[in-house]
Scaffold this active site. Structure first.
Site, mmCIF file in Angstrom:
data_model
loop_
_atom_site.group_PDB
_atom_site.id
_atom_site.type_symbol
_atom_site.label_atom_id
_atom_site.label_comp_id
_atom_site.label_asym_id
_atom_site.label_seq_id
_atom_site.Cartn_x
_atom_site.Cartn_y
_atom_site.Cartn_z
ATOM 1 N N LYS A 152 -8.717 11.317 -15.517
ATOM 2 C CA LYS A 152 -8.186 12.209 -16.548
ATOM 3 C C LYS A 152 -7.174 11.469 -17.419
ATOM 4 O O LYS A 152 -6.357 10.696 -16.926
ATOM 5 C CB LYS A 152 -7.516 13.426 -15.910
ATOM 6 N N ASP A 181 -7.170 3.061 -7.593
ATOM 7 C CA ASP A 181 -7.565 4.434 -7.932
ATOM 8 C C ASP A 181 -7.774 4.545 -9.438
ATOM 9 O O ASP A 181 -6.890 4.158 -10.215
ATOM 10 C CB ASP A 181 -6.494 5.422 -7.491
ATOM 11 N N GLU A 236 0.849 -1.190 0.000
ATOM 12 C CA GLU A 236 0.000 0.000 0.000
ATOM 13 C C GLU A 236 0.880 1.234 0.000
ATOM 14 O O GLU A 236 1.915 1.274 0.694
ATOM 15 C CB GLU A 236 -0.910 -0.021 1.234
#
Length: 218
Positions: free
Chosen positions: A122, A118, A65
């Protein structure tokens, strides 16, 4: 214990995440180092692995992580539960995947899961997405033959792109004829998966397997 509050998204290309990976002595982490290894990339708070490690003591679990406070919190929870087959590691996985996998004895890595990464919507941010060709190549090099990759997202574009990155590598093949796998092959769902299904919204899942290649005498 109060839950640690951290940013939901961090830029993995930021200089602060370019520090060299500090790899522990795995023999000190896992008492039974020769057990099969399940790597969960982007493990968040680690709830999925905490539950999986409890169910499968014969497997070693490693969660990586990029948000260090979550890693600290997860390892503290592991210690409170007295789990010896589980560890959480802070790293930027696309910079660290090669030395990380190289640090384990050959043939141990048998499962890789990447769940709800995630999305970075964009176009200019797509290079921040976790599944990149270099990551796929490293996994292909170190994953044991006939072993499993599990991918899922609540964003169809992200799930499709992850699958495409793996399937362009001839080492991997999809394990279901339908576009998306209907059920999670693991008995534990992540917090994000539970929240998505409760809305209810779709989860896009892909199950891949590393092919077995014949290695005859040259």
């Amino acid at each position: 214990m109060a839950r640690v509050r951290v940013r939901q998204h961090v830029n993995p290309l930021s200089r602060k995440y370019h520090q060299p990976l500090s790899i522990p002595d795995w023999g000190q982490i896992y008492p039974c180092l020769q057990q099969p290894l399940h790597l969960d990339i982007g493990c968040g708070r680690g709830k999925f692995l905490l539950n999986m490690a409890s169910l499968y003591p014969e497997i070693n679990f490693l969660g990586v992580e990029i948000r260090e406070p979550l890693v600290i919190e997860a390892n503290e929870q592991r210690d409170r539960l007295g789990m010896s087959n589980l560890h959480f590691l802070f790293c930027q996985i696309n910079l660290s995947i090669e030395p990380l996998l190289q640090s384990f004895p050959p043939g141990l890595l048998q499962w890789v899961s990447i769940q709800f990464p995630d999305p970075w919507f964009k176009t200019s941010h797509k290079k921040r997405r976790v599944v990149q060709p270099s990551l796929v190549k490293a996994i292909a090099d170190y994953l044991a033959d006939n072993s499993i990759i599990f991918l899922q997202s609540d964003v169809e574009e992200v799930a499709r792109e992850m699958a495409e990155h793996f399937l362009v590598n001839s080492c991997f093949e999809q394990q279901h004829q339908e576009t998306w796998l209907e059920e999670n092959p693991f008995p534990i769902k992540t917090e994000r998966e539970i929240a998505t299904l409760n809305k209810p919204e779709s989860v896009y899942r892909i199950l891949l397997r590393k092919k077995v290649f014949y290695r005859g005498n040259s």
